[in-house]
Design an enzyme around this catalytic site. Structure first.
Site, PDB file in Angstrom:
ATOM      1  CE  LYS A  96     -12.771  28.316 -65.827  1.00 49.65           C
ATOM      2  NZ  LYS A  96     -13.360  29.598 -65.409  1.00 49.65           N
ATOM      3  N   GLY A 157     -14.402  39.347 -67.214  1.00 48.74           N
ATOM      4  CA  GLY A 157     -14.868  40.522 -66.499  1.00 48.74           C
ATOM      5  C   GLY A 157     -15.235  41.717 -67.352  1.00 48.74           C
ATOM      6  N   GLY A 184     -16.861  36.780 -70.238  1.00 51.81           N
ATOM      7  CA  GLY A 184     -17.338  37.849 -71.101  1.00 51.81           C
ATOM      8  C   GLY A 184     -18.826  38.088 -71.086  1.00 51.81           C
TER       9      GLY A 184
END
EC number: 2.8.1.10
Length: 260
Positions: A96, A157, A184
């Site tokens: 990722k 966060g 989010g």
């Protein structure tokens, strides 16, 4: 089923390890979430805990696939080097890719991100790219050859949910690779909305690991993602400005007025 590159997962929920207060609690949450793929930041994670078992050994024991990420990287060069380190250390070409513009917003630097993804795809990596909610950037990443695009719902966060649902829906409608909402998510309804908008999956960490009861939140996320996926498949009714009766007015009894 969630299909990414050459792998198939039963779960549409990907869980991150960041923010967990203990490895024991993390393990309980991972199991409760039903995830089959989890992210680990290469630069931040302590390989072995006081229990003596590394997180990597725990994931192997739980039969959860590992997705290393490049969290904390600020340039394409750093992201590429981190991904190459992960490939050597963990024997995986999955990564990722995160390239962050600054530490205050943690928003993606899309210029550096595109460079990193292009280099890593050319180097044989299966790239899942964390990006903004801009549909054009998502298309550019797909052109680079990424295996999945991962637009944010809101900054990492924050728990603000999906601030621009139109853009997320637009990305989903145009993409030919899986779209996974990343960042989010604050509660279960955010995850459900992501799936209703057309996302193929949801990646979250803080929403579970920083919840008051992480295990209970993990269970709720499991059901939320499934509910959203089923709703998207079922097809919602059109939104209208005026009421539409659910029962027809045909066949109603006609009462003659009586004169007293």
């Amino acid at each position: 089923m969630l299909h990414i590159a050459d792998k198939t997962f039963d779960s549409h929920l990907i869980m991150g390890t960041g923010g967990a207060t203990s490895q024991a609690l993390l393990e309980e949450s991972l199991v409760a979430s039903g995830t089959q793929l989890t992210t680990v930041a290469m630069r931040r994670h302590q390989a072995t805990t006081s229990s003596g078992e590394s997180i990597f050994a725990m994931l192997r024991r739980l039969e959860i696939a590992l997705l290393p990420n490049t969290a904390g990287c600020r340039t394409a060069r750093d992201a590429v080097l981190t991904a190459q380190l992960a490939r050597e250390a963990l024997d995986t070409n999955w990564v990722k890719v995160e390239v962050i513009a600054d530490e205050h917003t943690l928003l993606p630097d899309t210029v550096e991100l595109l460079d990193a993804c292009e280099l890593l795809v050319h180097d044989g990596f299966t790239v899942l790219a964390y990006t903004s909610d801009d549909p054009i950037t998502a298309s550019r990443l797909e052109d680079c050859g990424v295996a999945a695009v991962m637009p944010l719902g809101s900054p990492i966060g924050t728990g603000l949910g999906i601030l621009n649902p139109h853009n997320i829906e637009l990305i989903c409608s145009r993409a030919s690779v899986p779209v996974i909402l990343d960042a989010g998510v604050g509660t279960a309804s955010d995850a459900t909305l992501a799936m209703e908008l057309g996302c193929d999956g949801v990646l979250l960490a803080s929403a579970i690991n920083r919840a008051q009861n992480p295990v209970a939140m993990a269970k709720s996320m499991f059901h939320a993602v499934e509910a959203g996926r089923l709703a998207a498949q079922a097809g919602r009714i059109p939104q209208r400005q005026h009421a539409v009766a659910s029962s027809s007015f045909e066949g109603l009894a006609s009462w003659a007025e009586q004169v007293l």
